[in-house]
Design a protein around this motif. Structure first.
Motif, PDB file in Angstrom:
ATOM      1  N   MET A   1       0.817  -1.216   0.000  1.00  0.00           N
ATOM      2  CA  MET A   1       0.000   0.000   0.000  1.00  0.00           C
ATOM      3  C   MET A   1       0.854   1.271   0.000  1.00  0.00           C
ATOM      4  N   ILE A   2       2.096   1.170   0.540  1.00  0.00           N
ATOM      5  CA  ILE A   2       2.988   2.335   0.513  1.00  0.00           C
ATOM      6  C   ILE A   2       3.984   2.133  -0.616  1.00  0.00           C
ATOM      7  N   ASP A   3       4.085   3.126  -1.482  1.00  0.00           N
ATOM      8  CA  ASP A   3       5.182   3.074  -2.441  1.00  0.00           C
ATOM      9  C   ASP A   3       5.856   4.435  -2.535  1.00  0.00           C
ATOM     10  N   PHE A   4       6.963   4.448  -3.252  1.00  0.00           N
ATOM     11  CA  PHE A   4       7.834   5.621  -3.251  1.00  0.00           C
ATOM     12  C   PHE A   4       8.148   6.022  -4.683  1.00  0.00           C
ATOM     13  N   ARG A   5       8.275   7.322  -4.880  1.00  0.00           N
ATOM     14  CA  ARG A   5       8.786   7.819  -6.156  1.00  0.00           C
ATOM     15  C   ARG A   5       9.726   8.976  -5.857  1.00  0.00           C
ATOM     16  N   SER A   6      10.582   9.293  -6.842  1.00  0.00           N
ATOM     17  CA  SER A   6      11.507  10.409  -6.638  1.00  0.00           C
ATOM     18  C   SER A   6      10.739  11.721  -6.592  1.00  0.00           C
ATOM     19  N   LEU A   7      11.234  12.656  -5.787  1.00  0.00           N
ATOM     20  CA  LEU A   7      10.671  14.011  -5.740  1.00  0.00           C
ATOM     21  C   LEU A   7      10.834  14.664  -7.112  1.00  0.00           C
ATOM     22  N   THR A   8       9.821  15.437  -7.537  1.00  0.00           N
ATOM     23  CA  THR A   8       9.934  16.191  -8.788  1.00  0.00           C
ATOM     24  C   THR A   8       9.590  17.656  -8.517  1.00  0.00           C
ATOM     25  N   GLU A   9       9.883  18.496  -9.503  1.00  0.00           N
ATOM     26  CA  GLU A   9       9.586  19.924  -9.382  1.00  0.00           C
ATOM     27  C   GLU A   9       8.083  20.162  -9.176  1.00  0.00           C
ATOM     28  N   ALA A  10       7.269  19.310  -9.776  1.00  0.00           N
ATOM     29  CA  ALA A  10       5.808  19.454  -9.652  1.00  0.00           C
ATOM     30  C   ALA A  10       5.332  19.258  -8.213  1.00  0.00           C
ATOM     31  N   ASP A  11       6.183  18.633  -7.378  1.00  0.00           N
ATOM     32  CA  ASP A  11       5.811  18.399  -5.975  1.00  0.00           C
ATOM     33  C   ASP A  11       6.054  19.622  -5.092  1.00  0.00           C
ATOM     34  N   PHE A  12       6.770  20.641  -5.604  1.00  0.00           N
ATOM     35  CA  PHE A  12       7.197  21.740  -4.724  1.00  0.00           C
ATOM     36  C   PHE A  12       6.028  22.464  -4.040  1.00  0.00           C
ATOM     37  N   LYS A  41      15.958  25.297  -2.139  1.00  0.00           N
ATOM     38  CA  LYS A  41      16.561  24.212  -1.360  1.00  0.00           C
ATOM     39  C   LYS A  41      16.482  22.869  -2.077  1.00  0.00           C
ATOM     40  N   TYR A  42      15.320  22.597  -2.683  1.00  0.00           N
ATOM     41  CA  TYR A  42      15.097  21.236  -3.196  1.00  0.00           C
ATOM     42  C   TYR A  42      15.414  21.055  -4.678  1.00  0.00           C
ATOM     43  N   SER A  43      15.431  22.142  -5.471  1.00  0.00           N
ATOM     44  CA  SER A  43      15.609  21.899  -6.909  1.00  0.00           C
ATOM     45  C   SER A  43      16.983  21.309  -7.200  1.00  0.00           C
ATOM     46  N   GLU A  44      18.014  21.748  -6.456  1.00  0.00           N
ATOM     47  CA  GLU A  44      19.334  21.164  -6.731  1.00  0.00           C
ATOM     48  C   GLU A  44      19.375  19.678  -6.355  1.00  0.00           C
ATOM     49  N   ARG A  45      18.506  19.271  -5.416  1.00  0.00           N
ATOM     50  CA  ARG A  45      18.486  17.857  -5.007  1.00  0.00           C
ATOM     51  C   ARG A  45      17.837  16.958  -6.057  1.00  0.00           C
ATOM     52  N   LEU A  46      17.246  17.564  -7.087  1.00  0.00           N
ATOM     53  CA  LEU A  46      16.640  16.748  -8.153  1.00  0.00           C
ATOM     54  C   LEU A  46      17.695  16.206  -9.112  1.00  0.00           C
ATOM     55  N   ARG A  47      18.882  16.845  -9.118  1.00  0.00           N
ATOM     56  CA  ARG A  47      19.948  16.350  -9.998  1.00  0.00           C
ATOM     57  C   ARG A  47      20.383  14.966  -9.531  1.00  0.00           C
ATOM     58  N   PRO A  48      20.465  13.998 -10.433  1.00  0.00           N
ATOM     59  CA  PRO A  48      20.855  12.646 -10.017  1.00  0.00           C
ATOM     60  C   PRO A  48      22.214  12.609  -9.323  1.00  0.00           C
ATOM     61  N   SER A  49      23.091  13.582  -9.645  1.00  0.00           N
ATOM     62  CA  SER A  49      24.421  13.576  -9.039  1.00  0.00           C
ATOM     63  C   SER A  49      24.430  14.194  -7.639  1.00  0.00           C
ATOM     64  N   HIS A  50      23.300  14.786  -7.211  1.00  0.00           N
ATOM     65  CA  HIS A  50      23.288  15.417  -5.885  1.00  0.00           C
ATOM     66  C   HIS A  50      23.375  14.343  -4.802  1.00  0.00           C
ATOM     67  N   PRO A  51      24.129  14.605  -3.713  1.00  0.00           N
ATOM     68  CA  PRO A  51      24.284  13.547  -2.698  1.00  0.00           C
ATOM     69  C   PRO A  51      23.024  13.229  -1.900  1.00  0.00           C
ATOM     70  N   ASN A 115      13.776  -1.236   1.035  1.00  0.00           N
ATOM     71  CA  ASN A 115      13.507  -1.340  -0.405  1.00  0.00           C
ATOM     72  C   ASN A 115      14.082  -0.209  -1.255  1.00  0.00           C
ATOM     73  N   VAL A 116      14.131   1.003  -0.730  1.00  0.00           N
ATOM     74  CA  VAL A 116      14.579   2.136  -1.551  1.00  0.00           C
ATOM     75  C   VAL A 116      16.063   2.421  -1.329  1.00  0.00           C
ATOM     76  N   VAL A 117      16.457   2.551  -0.063  1.00  0.00           N
ATOM     77  CA  VAL A 117      17.854   2.898   0.232  1.00  0.00           C
ATOM     78  C   VAL A 117      18.839   1.908  -0.407  1.00  0.00           C
ATOM     79  N   PRO A 118      18.595   0.599  -0.335  1.00  0.00           N
ATOM     80  CA  PRO A 118      19.558  -0.333  -0.943  1.00  0.00           C
ATOM     81  C   PRO A 118      19.702  -0.162  -2.450  1.00  0.00           C
ATOM     82  N   SER A 119      18.650   0.315  -3.115  1.00  0.00           N
ATOM     83  CA  SER A 119      18.769   0.500  -4.561  1.00  0.00           C
ATOM     84  C   SER A 119      19.640   1.712  -4.886  1.00  0.00           C
ATOM     85  N   ILE A 120      19.773   2.634  -3.939  1.00  0.00           N
ATOM     86  CA  ILE A 120      20.593   3.828  -4.171  1.00  0.00           C
ATOM     87  C   ILE A 120      22.016   3.603  -3.663  1.00  0.00           C
ATOM     88  N   PHE A 121      22.109   2.988  -2.488  1.00  0.00           N
ATOM     89  CA  PHE A 121      23.423   2.765  -1.859  1.00  0.00           C
ATOM     90  C   PHE A 121      23.604   1.272  -1.573  1.00  0.00           C
TER      91      PHE A 121
END
Ligand SMILES: CC(C)(COP(=O)(O)OP(=O)(O)OC[C@H]1O[C@@H](n2cnc3c(N)ncnc32)[C@H](O)[C@@H]1OP(=O)(O)O)[C@@H](O)C(=O)NCCC(=O)NCCS
Length: 169
Positions: A1-12, A41-51, A115-121
């Motif tokens: 029932m809970i799922d996750f997606r990446s933040l987007t600009e449309a979410d601001f 604050k958040y737009s730079e975090r949308l870049r895939p290279s952002h930590p 489920n999410v963190v292991p796919s990133i790190f």
């Protein structure tokens, strides 16, 4: 029932509304924030290279919360504050007040670290989360999600509890 997606600009706009909700004042967003500040604050975090990797949690498809994760070694000041220099830090909040206190906080945290963190790190198995000692709901939620207390720390001048989670790899 809970799922996750990446933040987007449309979410601001939604994110800005959430951050300005009264239940966010005590611990997460202590002062009001403008949409321009959210964008800054958040737009730079949308870049895939952002930590920092930001995600929206959805319940039956409806967005209700935000989580983010990052490697401690990319944030040495915070790492020094908590006395841990390896592993992953996780932050979270439920933005939509209708979803508070229904068990979703602990459920989304557990699902996120499994489920999410292991796919990133994939190389790092240890996650940390830090809560103000006064934030008993957050502490109880993280304990129920499977985190264990590490030690008392001072984070941003606030007496806090550091908790950790070792996921199986
Ligand atoms: C912290 C937060 C994520 C917790 O999520 P939640 O869905 O509200 O909490 P849950 O329903 O998962 O409950 C977590 C625990 O707190 C308890 N709890 C929930 N509401 C409570 C209340 N009003 N009073 C006392 N205990 C409460 C639950 O019983 C549960 O404990 P248990 O597992 O031992 O039974 C959410 O409240 C939130 O986002 N708060 C605002 C921002 C914040 O504080 N973020 C964390 C800062 S790092």
């Amino acid at each position: 029932m809970i799922d996750f997606r990446s933040l987007t600009e449309a979410d601001f706009p939604m994110l800005c509304g959430w951050l300005n909700s009264s239940h966010m004042r005590a611990h997460y967003q202590k002062t009001p924030i403008t949409i321009e500040e959210v964008q800054g604050k958040y737009s730079e975090r949308l870049r895939p290279s952002h930590p920092i990797h930001c995600h929206i949690a959805c319940y039956n498809g409806e967005p209700f919360g935000t989580l983010q994760c990052y490697l401690l070694r990319n944030y040495p000041d915070f790492a020094s504050d908590i006395g841990e220099h390896d592993g992953i830090a996780v932050d979270l909040f439920i933005g939509d007040e209708r979803f508070i206190g229904r068990g979703l906080g602990k459920a989304m945290l557990r699902s996120y670290v499994l489920n999410v963190v292991p796919s990133i790190f994939p190389q790092d198995s240890k996650c940390f989360i830090c809560h103000a000692k006064e934030n008993m709901i957050a502490i109880r939620g993280s304990l129920s999600a499977g985190f264990l207390p590490c030690r008392d720390v001072i984070e941003g001048g606030v007496e806090s509890l550091l908790l950790s989670f070792d996921r199986p790899i």
